[in-house]
Scaffold this motif. Structure first.
Motif, short mmCIF file in Angstrom:
data_model
loop_
_atom_site.label_atom_id
_atom_site.label_comp_id
_atom_site.label_asym_id
_atom_site.label_seq_id
_atom_site.Cartn_x
_atom_site.Cartn_y
_atom_site.Cartn_z
N ALA A 64 7.52 -3.04 -9.94
CA ALA A 64 7.81 -2.53 -8.59
C ALA A 64 6.95 -1.32 -8.26
O ALA A 64 6.43 -1.20 -7.14
N GLU A 65 6.78 -0.43 -9.23
CA GLU A 65 5.98 0.78 -9.01
C GLU A 65 4.52 0.43 -8.73
O GLU A 65 3.88 1.04 -7.85
N ARG A 66 3.99 -0.55 -9.45
CA ARG A 66 2.60 -0.97 -9.26
C ARG A 66 2.39 -1.49 -7.84
O ARG A 66 1.45 -1.10 -7.14
N VAL A 67 3.29 -2.38 -7.40
CA VAL A 67 3.15 -2.96 -6.07
C VAL A 67 3.35 -1.91 -4.98
O VAL A 67 2.63 -1.89 -3.98
N ALA A 68 4.31 -1.02 -5.19
CA ALA A 68 4.56 0.04 -4.20
C ALA A 68 3.37 0.97 -4.07
O ALA A 68 2.99 1.37 -2.97
N THR A 69 2.74 1.29 -5.20
CA THR A 69 1.58 2.18 -5.19
C THR A 69 0.40 1.53 -4.47
O THR A 69 -0.34 2.20 -3.73
N GLU A 70 0.21 0.24 -4.67
CA GLU A 70 -0.89 -0.47 -4.02
C GLU A 70 -0.68 -0.58 -2.52
O GLU A 70 -1.64 -0.67 -1.75
N GLY A 71 0.58 -0.60 -2.08
CA GLY A 71 0.88 -0.62 -0.67
C GLY A 71 0.34 -1.85 0.05
O GLY A 71 0.32 -2.95 -0.48
N ALA A 72 -0.12 -1.63 1.28
CA ALA A 72 -0.58 -2.73 2.13
C ALA A 72 -1.81 -3.43 1.57
O ALA A 72 -2.10 -4.57 1.94
N SER A 73 -2.54 -2.78 0.69
CA SER A 73 -3.75 -3.38 0.13
C SER A 73 -3.48 -4.17 -1.14
O SER A 73 -4.41 -4.68 -1.77
N SER A 74 -2.23 -4.30 -1.52
CA SER A 74 -1.90 -5.01 -2.76
C SER A 74 -2.32 -6.48 -2.67
O SER A 74 -2.05 -7.16 -1.68
N PRO A 75 -3.00 -6.99 -3.70
CA PRO A 75 -3.39 -8.40 -3.70
C PRO A 75 -2.27 -9.33 -4.16
O PRO A 75 -2.43 -10.55 -4.13
N ALA A 76 -1.12 -8.76 -4.57
CA ALA A 76 -0.04 -9.58 -5.12
C ALA A 76 0.58 -10.47 -4.05
O ALA A 76 0.95 -10.00 -2.97
N ASP A 77 0.69 -11.75 -4.36
CA ASP A 77 1.36 -12.71 -3.48
C ASP A 77 2.78 -13.00 -3.96
O ASP A 77 3.71 -13.11 -3.17
N ILE A 78 2.92 -13.16 -5.28
CA ILE A 78 4.21 -13.49 -5.88
C ILE A 78 4.53 -12.50 -6.98
O ILE A 78 3.65 -12.12 -7.76
N LEU A 79 5.79 -12.09 -7.04
CA LEU A 79 6.28 -11.21 -8.10
C LEU A 79 7.27 -12.00 -8.94
O LEU A 79 8.27 -12.50 -8.42
N MET A 80 6.99 -12.15 -10.24
CA MET A 80 7.85 -12.92 -11.13
C MET A 80 8.52 -11.99 -12.13
O MET A 80 7.90 -11.04 -12.62
N ALA A 81 9.78 -12.30 -12.44
CA ALA A 81 10.52 -11.48 -13.40
C ALA A 81 11.51 -12.34 -14.15
O ALA A 81 11.96 -13.37 -13.67
N VAL A 82 11.85 -11.88 -15.36
CA VAL A 82 12.89 -12.51 -16.16
C VAL A 82 14.10 -11.60 -16.10
O VAL A 82 14.05 -10.50 -16.62
N ASP A 83 15.15 -12.03 -15.44
CA ASP A 83 16.38 -11.27 -15.30
C ASP A 83 16.65 -11.02 -13.82
O ASP A 83 15.78 -10.56 -13.06
N ALA A 84 17.87 -11.34 -13.41
CA ALA A 84 18.27 -11.18 -12.02
C ALA A 84 18.22 -9.72 -11.61
O ALA A 84 17.85 -9.40 -10.47
N GLY A 85 18.57 -8.82 -12.54
CA GLY A 85 18.56 -7.40 -12.21
C GLY A 85 17.19 -6.91 -11.80
O GLY A 85 17.05 -6.09 -10.88
N SER A 86 16.16 -7.42 -12.45
CA SER A 86 14.80 -7.01 -12.11
C SER A 86 14.41 -7.48 -10.72
O SER A 86 13.71 -6.78 -9.98
N LEU A 87 14.87 -8.67 -10.34
CA LEU A 87 14.57 -9.20 -9.01
C LEU A 87 15.29 -8.41 -7.92
O LEU A 87 14.72 -8.09 -6.88
N VAL A 88 16.55 -8.08 -8.18
CA VAL A 88 17.30 -7.26 -7.22
C VAL A 88 16.64 -5.89 -7.09
O VAL A 88 16.54 -5.33 -5.99
N ASP A 89 16.13 -5.35 -8.18
CA ASP A 89 15.45 -4.06 -8.17
C ASP A 89 14.21 -4.11 -7.28
O ASP A 89 13.92 -3.15 -6.55
N LEU A 90 13.49 -5.22 -7.32
CA LEU A 90 12.30 -5.36 -6.47
C LEU A 90 12.68 -5.30 -4.99
O LEU A 90 11.98 -4.68 -4.18
N VAL A 91 13.79 -5.94 -4.66
CA VAL A 91 14.25 -5.93 -3.26
C VAL A 91 14.64 -4.51 -2.86
O VAL A 91 14.25 -4.02 -1.79
N GLU A 92 15.39 -3.84 -3.72
CA GLU A 92 15.87 -2.49 -3.40
C GLU A 92 14.72 -1.49 -3.25
O GLU A 92 14.85 -0.51 -2.51
#
Length: 340
Positions: A64-92
């Motif tokens: 989450a920190e990596r994507v947030a730091t990259e901001g609007a210029s982030s090349p990430a299309d999909i964020l994958m995680a193992v664990d529901a808590g990690s996915l909820v954290d991305l949303v928050e």
């Protein structure tokens, strides 16, 4: 410059822009906390089917920190995680975006996806019961773990491990914190040894006569019995049988691997297509074969080892609700001295 030259120049610039856009759209970038090798067969199959190249960036921590730091210029299309808590954290943390997809909604049970479409489960592993293969035991409820008849007979890894805090949080979702505290106290009193080690140690210790039953994840049985963990683990896996426990008023507790579309995804349409592919019969079969996980799509093929456990009835509580109780579950683990 004459009018014809201006028109020609404009056409060339537009053509170059469209060509560049097409090239960009032909690739998808995934940031993943899951080892890329585990999902590579799926990505290869998608590329073969669509011609779209998929790039992966493995991040052990700080997604989450990596994507947030990259901001609007982030090349990430999909964020994958193992664990529901990690996915909820991305949303928050505001690094995802909602997706409307009839394909995803039809394939994935409602309790295994974000109500607003910010993330979706792609595979499951169940929190199951290991028992000695000759034990006279055919069914089990999680509530029974606190029954005094199991005193000195239960093995489990540390209560603070995410696998267990997820189970304890699910218990809170069903019964509330006060009842969960009583239950955890009872479970602790029934432990054959200090809570610790890994899930596979539960099978090892059943074989060694240290405990009669253990709580562990389903996919480890596939890893043990297949020989991927070595000959000793084959013996551990063959020494146990697996029972799919349920809550008395629910089903079996599961956790997931899943994915979200990044907030600033350059290739959102392609990203959604990949997620839709990952819940297809073909991809769900690959998930099952590669990682001994349960498919999220009903009717999709399951590895024979995992299928031998019987029909999985997943718990009715939503993962979003369960994740909301994890902090409280962790507090209760410390309060009852579960890991002491």
């Amino acid at each position: 410059m004459n009018t014809h030259a201006i028109a020609t120049s404009t056409f060339l610039v537009a053509s170059l822009f469209l060509s560049a856009s097409a090239a960009t759209a032909a690739e998808i970038n995934i940031y993943t906390t899951r080892e890329a090798g585990l999902i590579q067969p799926l990505l290869d199959a998608f590329t073969k089917s669509t011609g779209t190249k998929v790039n992966t960036v493995f991040l052990k921590d700080g997604l989450a920190e990596r994507v947030a730091t990259e901001g609007a210029s982030s090349p990430a299309d999909i964020l994958m995680a193992v664990d529901a808590g990690s996915l909820v954290d991305l949303v928050e943390k505001g690094v995802t975006q909602p997706v409307e997809s009839a394909v995803l909604n039809a394939a994935i049970p409602a309790q295994l996806r974000d109500p607003k479409g910010n993330w979706f489960a792609l595979s499951m592993r169940a929190r199951v019961l290991y028992a000695a293969k000759d034990a006279d035991l055919k069914s089990f409820n999680y509530e029974e773990l606190a029954d005094p008849k199991w005193k000195g007979k239960i093995c489990i890894r540390a209560g603070q491990h995410p696998y267990n805090t997820a189970l304890f949080a699910d218990y809170i979702a069903h019964y509330g914190a006060a009842e969960t505290e009583k239950w955890l106290t009872g479970v602790k009193a029934n432990l054959a040894r200090k809570a610790g080690g890994g899930d596979r140690d539960g099978a090892k210790d059943i074989l060694g006569g240290i405990c009669d039953i253990a709580i562990a994840n389903s996919y480890y049985v596939g890893l043990m019995r297949s020989g991927k963990g070595g000959p000793d683990q084959v013996k551990w896996g063959e020494a146990i049988k697996v029972i799919l426990p349920t809550f008395k008023n629910g089903g079996t507790q599961v956790n997931i691997s899943g994915a979200a579309v990044a907030k600033n995804a350059p290739n959102k349409a392609e990203a959604v297509k990949l997620l839709e592919y990952l819940v297809s019969d073909e991809a769900q079969k690959i998930y099952a074969e590669a990682n001994y996980e349960y498919p999220v799509k009903a009717g999709a093929a399951t590895d024979p080892i995992i299928a031998s456990f019987g029909q999985l009835k997943i718990d009715s509580k939503s993962l979003t609700e369960i994740v909301g109780h994890r902090k409280q579950a962790s507090t209760l683990v410390d309060k009852v001295g579960f890991d002491n």
